[in-house]
Write a protein that holds these residues in place. Structure first.
Motif, PDB file in Angstrom:
ATOM      1  N   GLN A   1      31.830  74.501  -5.948  1.00 46.54           N
ATOM      2  CA  GLN A   1      31.300  74.935  -7.251  1.00 46.54           C
ATOM      3  C   GLN A   1      32.320  75.811  -7.979  1.00 46.54           C
ATOM      4  O   GLN A   1      32.650  75.569  -9.147  1.00 46.54           O
ATOM      5  N   GLU A   2      32.840  76.808  -7.271  1.00 45.00           N
ATOM      6  CA  GLU A   2      33.766  77.757  -7.906  1.00 45.00           C
ATOM      7  C   GLU A   2      35.046  77.074  -8.368  1.00 45.00           C
ATOM      8  O   GLU A   2      35.567  77.372  -9.447  1.00 45.00           O
ATOM      9  N   SER A   3      35.553  76.136  -7.571  1.00 43.74           N
ATOM     10  CA  SER A   3      36.790  75.444  -7.936  1.00 43.74           C
ATOM     11  C   SER A   3      36.585  74.559  -9.162  1.00 43.74           C
ATOM     12  O   SER A   3      37.428  74.535 -10.071  1.00 43.74           O
ATOM     13  N   ILE A   4      35.475  73.831  -9.192  1.00 47.96           N
ATOM     14  CA  ILE A   4      35.201  72.938 -10.331  1.00 47.96           C
ATOM     15  C   ILE A   4      35.058  73.744 -11.618  1.00 47.96           C
ATOM     16  O   ILE A   4      35.578  73.359 -12.680  1.00 47.96           O
ATOM     17  N   GLU A   5      34.382  74.884 -11.525  1.00 41.78           N
ATOM     18  CA  GLU A   5      34.204  75.745 -12.711  1.00 41.78           C
ATOM     19  C   GLU A   5      35.530  76.375 -13.140  1.00 41.78           C
ATOM     20  O   GLU A   5      35.863  76.401 -14.332  1.00 41.78           O
TER      21      GLU A   5
ATOM     22  N   CYS B   1      42.773  60.583 -11.297  1.00 37.30           N
ATOM     23  CA  CYS B   1      43.447  59.549 -12.075  1.00 37.30           C
ATOM     24  C   CYS B   1      43.027  58.219 -11.445  1.00 37.30           C
ATOM     25  O   CYS B   1      43.376  57.932 -10.300  1.00 37.30           O
ATOM     26  N   ILE B   2      42.238  57.433 -12.203  1.00 37.00           N
ATOM     27  CA  ILE B   2      41.706  56.166 -11.696  1.00 37.00           C
ATOM     28  C   ILE B   2      42.241  55.045 -12.576  1.00 37.00           C
ATOM     29  O   ILE B   2      41.914  54.968 -13.765  1.00 37.00           O
ATOM     30  N   ASN B   3      43.106  54.237 -11.996  1.00 35.01           N
ATOM     31  CA  ASN B   3      43.688  53.099 -12.717  1.00 35.01           C
ATOM     32  C   ASN B   3      44.308  53.529 -14.046  1.00 35.01           C
ATOM     33  O   ASN B   3      44.135  52.879 -15.081  1.00 35.01           O
ATOM     34  N   GLY B   4      45.031  54.655 -13.999  1.00 32.46           N
ATOM     35  CA  GLY B   4      45.761  55.123 -15.181  1.00 32.46           C
ATOM     36  C   GLY B   4      44.962  56.014 -16.114  1.00 32.46           C
ATOM     37  O   GLY B   4      45.521  56.577 -17.061  1.00 32.46           O
ATOM     38  N   THR B   5      43.661  56.170 -15.877  1.00 32.27           N
ATOM     39  CA  THR B   5      42.827  57.031 -16.733  1.00 32.27           C
ATOM     40  C   THR B   5      42.592  58.364 -16.041  1.00 32.27           C
ATOM     41  O   THR B   5      42.203  58.406 -14.866  1.00 32.27           O
ATOM     42  N   PHE B   6      42.825  59.466 -16.776  1.00 31.79           N
ATOM     43  CA  PHE B   6      42.637  60.806 -16.222  1.00 31.79           C
ATOM     44  C   PHE B   6      41.277  61.374 -16.620  1.00 31.79           C
ATOM     45  O   PHE B   6      40.798  61.150 -17.737  1.00 31.79           O
ATOM     46  N   TYR B   7      40.676  62.110 -15.681  1.00 32.74           N
ATOM     47  CA  TYR B   7      39.411  62.803 -15.927  1.00 32.74           C
ATOM     48  C   TYR B   7      39.599  64.261 -15.531  1.00 32.74           C
ATOM     49  O   TYR B   7      40.215  64.559 -14.507  1.00 32.74           O
ATOM     50  N   THR B   8      39.029  65.169 -16.331  1.00 35.41           N
ATOM     51  CA  THR B   8      39.155  66.591 -16.037  1.00 35.41           C
ATOM     52  C   THR B   8      38.001  67.062 -15.149  1.00 35.41           C
ATOM     53  O   THR B   8      36.993  66.368 -14.990  1.00 35.41           O
ATOM     54  N   TYR B   9      38.174  68.278 -14.616  1.00 38.35           N
ATOM     55  CA  TYR B   9      37.092  68.874 -13.833  1.00 38.35           C
ATOM     56  C   TYR B   9      35.857  69.104 -14.711  1.00 38.35           C
ATOM     57  O   TYR B   9      34.732  69.090 -14.211  1.00 38.35           O
TER      58      TYR B   9
ATOM     59  N   THR C   1      51.070  76.542   7.319  1.00 40.18           N
ATOM     60  CA  THR C   1      52.082  75.640   6.755  1.00 40.18           C
ATOM     61  C   THR C   1      51.508  74.655   5.742  1.00 40.18           C
ATOM     62  O   THR C   1      52.243  73.844   5.182  1.00 40.18           O
ATOM     63  N   PHE C   2      50.192  74.689   5.517  1.00 44.99           N
ATOM     64  CA  PHE C   2      49.582  73.730   4.593  1.00 44.99           C
ATOM     65  C   PHE C   2      48.744  74.478   3.572  1.00 44.99           C
ATOM     66  O   PHE C   2      47.811  75.188   3.920  1.00 44.99           O
ATOM     67  N   ASN C   3      49.083  74.308   2.296  1.00 42.87           N
ATOM     68  CA  ASN C   3      48.377  75.053   1.257  1.00 42.87           C
ATOM     69  C   ASN C   3      48.460  74.293  -0.063  1.00 42.87           C
ATOM     70  O   ASN C   3      49.483  74.316  -0.735  1.00 42.87           O
ATOM     71  N   LEU C   4      47.383  73.591  -0.425  1.00 41.90           N
ATOM     72  CA  LEU C   4      47.377  72.857  -1.693  1.00 41.90           C
ATOM     73  C   LEU C   4      47.273  73.822  -2.867  1.00 41.90           C
ATOM     74  O   LEU C   4      46.699  74.909  -2.759  1.00 41.90           O
ATOM     75  N   GLU C   5      47.810  73.399  -4.010  1.00 41.11           N
ATOM     76  CA  GLU C   5      47.805  74.196  -5.240  1.00 41.11           C
ATOM     77  C   GLU C   5      47.188  73.373  -6.369  1.00 41.11           C
ATOM     78  O   GLU C   5      47.193  72.132  -6.310  1.00 41.11           O
ATOM     79  N   PRO C   6      46.687  74.040  -7.411  1.00 43.29           N
ATOM     80  CA  PRO C   6      46.094  73.292  -8.533  1.00 43.29           C
ATOM     81  C   PRO C   6      47.066  72.300  -9.181  1.00 43.29           C
ATOM     82  O   PRO C   6      46.634  71.306  -9.765  1.00 43.29           O
TER      83      PRO C   6
ATOM     84  N   GLY D   1      41.522  72.548  -6.735  1.00 46.21           N
ATOM     85  CA  GLY D   1      41.724  72.273  -8.157  1.00 46.21           C
ATOM     86  C   GLY D   1      42.853  71.298  -8.425  1.00 46.21           C
ATOM     87  O   GLY D   1      43.402  71.256  -9.526  1.00 46.21           O
ATOM     88  N   SER D   2      43.200  70.485  -7.414  1.00 49.57           N
ATOM     89  CA  SER D   2      44.279  69.508  -7.553  1.00 49.57           C
ATOM     90  C   SER D   2      43.745  68.211  -8.157  1.00 49.57           C
ATOM     91  O   SER D   2      42.539  68.031  -8.309  1.00 49.57           O
ATOM     92  N   CYS D   3      44.670  67.289  -8.447  1.00 49.12           N
ATOM     93  CA  CYS D   3      44.303  65.996  -9.001  1.00 49.12           C
ATOM     94  C   CYS D   3      44.507  64.910  -7.954  1.00 49.12           C
ATOM     95  O   CYS D   3      45.541  64.880  -7.273  1.00 49.12           O
ATOM     96  N   MET D   4      43.520  63.999  -7.838  1.00 46.47           N
ATOM     97  CA  MET D   4      43.614  62.864  -6.913  1.00 46.47           C
ATOM     98  C   MET D   4      43.961  61.600  -7.679  1.00 46.47           C
ATOM     99  O   MET D   4      43.454  61.378  -8.787  1.00 46.47           O
ATOM    100  N   TYR D   5      44.796  60.773  -7.065  1.00 47.46           N
ATOM    101  CA  TYR D   5      45.177  59.480  -7.637  1.00 47.46           C
ATOM    102  C   TYR D   5      44.657  58.396  -6.703  1.00 47.46           C
ATOM    103  O   TYR D   5      45.088  58.303  -5.551  1.00 47.46           O
TER     104      TYR D   5
END
Length: 498
Positions: A8-12, A21-29, A174-179, A205-209
């Protein structure tokens, strides 16, 4: 439940960032939050609170991912089915889980006998991402894998299981994702690896492809690496076999992390792949569906961390709160350097196979350790622990076959065949039943035909005669399961030795 609150907190917090990013189209949180809230409202209006297991048709779209979060906010579990799988099998999954409700973003749903929430046709509502209060022992999802009896085998995973996974990955320095990370999500949502490839980007808060279902996976990944400058890759090792011809064209300094799992990672191709990713940390993860995706890893590095057995990179050490135990056939611990079956204990272990007491009795056991009762899962993987505490993968227990009364490990045959070959191609050793009902060895080679005499000469020098394959087949392209693993059952059909 802590990780659901963090979602919840991350999406907000990241509302203006891209989530998918789905088939070239981006969607925001923000788009994501709107879809989650619409679906959640429909869940509340349509489904009784007592119904906890909800079917989910796994299309490659924003609504399908939003449905997972919407269900979790309500303390419910998703039961995913792939729309490309025969309807009868998916109906069997719903029958086994007594599922009455299905969330489906398809243009028209084939699930006429169920109450369908058409997630693409819902009205707007106020954004509501506040999770309900619910117990951690409730289920978060049930994944069905193929079963030996022909019936799919259900693996339920609780919110507590997922929380333990999140805690273990969070504890890894050693593993830490960033927005700002751009993360590959190549997995079908019925495959357990998908859980880590959507959950950790969402928490950060990262983006998935994603990979379109009609796309050629390895080619689309090559395109995403080059054009979208991905920074985080999570893959099955078979994908880089297909990318191998393109290694000379891949120079990807943006990639920070590359994680492998779901199959054996071979040292020769790992080194070549590492050369393509000059700034990347490579992790060889290990873990079955029954233990909530990951249980531990080995930090592969082409110069400093190259431990391998039979050419297969080590699986390393267990992660936080996870116990590894290597046992013999009587479930007694074996010594350092001895091969046995790897068993896993700790808070990520499934409560047990869904309504399958016979299988549970075979696959789980309890052991007393330091005054505590520890429940273990028998993985079916043969491993050994070395003097430094690293675990080395030897092979599948069910890939260990009896030939003329001798116990043979198929991975060892593959290792020696590949080690002498001057062609960088897949080779798979198989046990094949002849017309008399006896097991014989075959070698499948993913290639056009070439002279293998020198390979067999080498194998005869390093292995006893009963380990030398008697049958060889060249196959242009190996069959793969939907999860990207080589389908050995289908491969065997190429060997007609009756």
């Amino acid at each position: 439940m802590e990780f659901v609150k963090r979602l919840q907190e991350s999406i907000e917090k990241h509302s203006d960032h891209n989530v998918l990013c789905i088939n070239g189209t981006f969607y925001t949180y923000k788009h994501f939050a709107v879809e989650i809230s619409k679906i959640r409202s429909a869940i509340v209006d349509t489904i009784e609170d007592s119904e906890k297991l909800i079917g989910l048709v796994t299309n490659d779209d924003l609504q399908t991912y939003a449905s997972i979060v919407a269900l979790w906010l309500e303390g419910k579990a998703y039961v995913p089915v792939n729309p490309e799988v025969p309807f009868e099998r998916n109906a069997k999954v719903f029958e086994l889980t007594e599922t009455k409700y299905v969330i489906d973003s398809s243009e028209s749903s084939v699930y006429d006998d169920y109450q369908v929430i058409p997630s693409k046709e819902l009205s707007n509502t106020e954004i509501n991402l506040v999770p309900k209060e619910f117990s951690g022992d409730q289920l978060a999802y049930i994944l069905f894998t193929s079963g030996t009896t022909g019936l799919p085998k259900g693996v339920p995973i609780t919110f507590d299981n997922v929380q333990a996974l999140v805690g273990a990955i969070d504890a890894e320095p050693t593993f830490n994702l960033e927005p700002s990370d751009r993360c590959l999500q190549m997995f079908e949502l019925t495959f357990d690896f998908s859980v880590v490839t959507y959950l950790f980007p969402l928490l950060s808060g990262s983006c998935m492809y994603t990979i379109p279902k009609v796309a050629i996976k390895y080619f689309y990944i090559f395109k995403l690496i080059n054009e979208e400058k991905l920074t985080v890759l999570t893959m099955v090792p078979s994908i880089i076999n297909y990318l191998r011809p393109y290694f000379g064209e891949i120079n990807a300094p943006d990639i920070r992390y590359c994680s492998f799992g779901g199959g054996a990672l071979h040292s020769d191709i790992a080194k070549e792949w590492s050369d393509c990713l000059p700034n990347c940390k490579i992790f060889n993860y290990y873990g079955p569906t029954e233990f909530t995706v990951y249980s531990g890893f080995y930090p592969y590095h082409k110069e400093t961390h190259t431990k391998a057995h039979n050419g297969i990179i080590a699986i390393g050490t267990p992660q936080k709160d996870t116990l590894y135990l290597v046992v013999n056939e009587s479930n007694e611990e074996v010594g350092i350097g001895e091969t046995g079956e790897l068993c896993l204990g700790g808070p990520q272990i499934t409560p047990g196979y869904w309504k399958n007491e016979e299988r549970n009795a075979q696959s789980f056991f309890v052991r007393e350790e330091n005054g505590k009762s520890i429940r273990y899962y028998k993985t079916g993987d043969l491993c050994l622990k070395d003097d430094e505490g690293d675990f080395l993968y030897v092979g599948r227990a069910d890939f260990q076959v009896k030939i003329r009364g001798y116990r043979v490990e198929l991975a060892e045959i593959e290792f020696h065949a590949k080690s002498r070959s001057d062609k960088k191609v897949n080779m798979v050793a198989l046990d094949i039943t002849n017309s008399l009902g006896n097991a014989e060895l075959g070698l499948a080679i993913e290639s056009e035909e070439f002279d293998t005499e020198y390979i067999f000469d080498h194998m005869k020098n390093v292995m006893p005669s009963y380990m030398i394959p008697m049958h060889i087949r060249f196959i242009k392209e190996f069959p793969h399961s939907i999860n990207g693993k080589i389908d050995r059952k289908e491969l065997k059909k190429h060997f007609d030795i009756h």
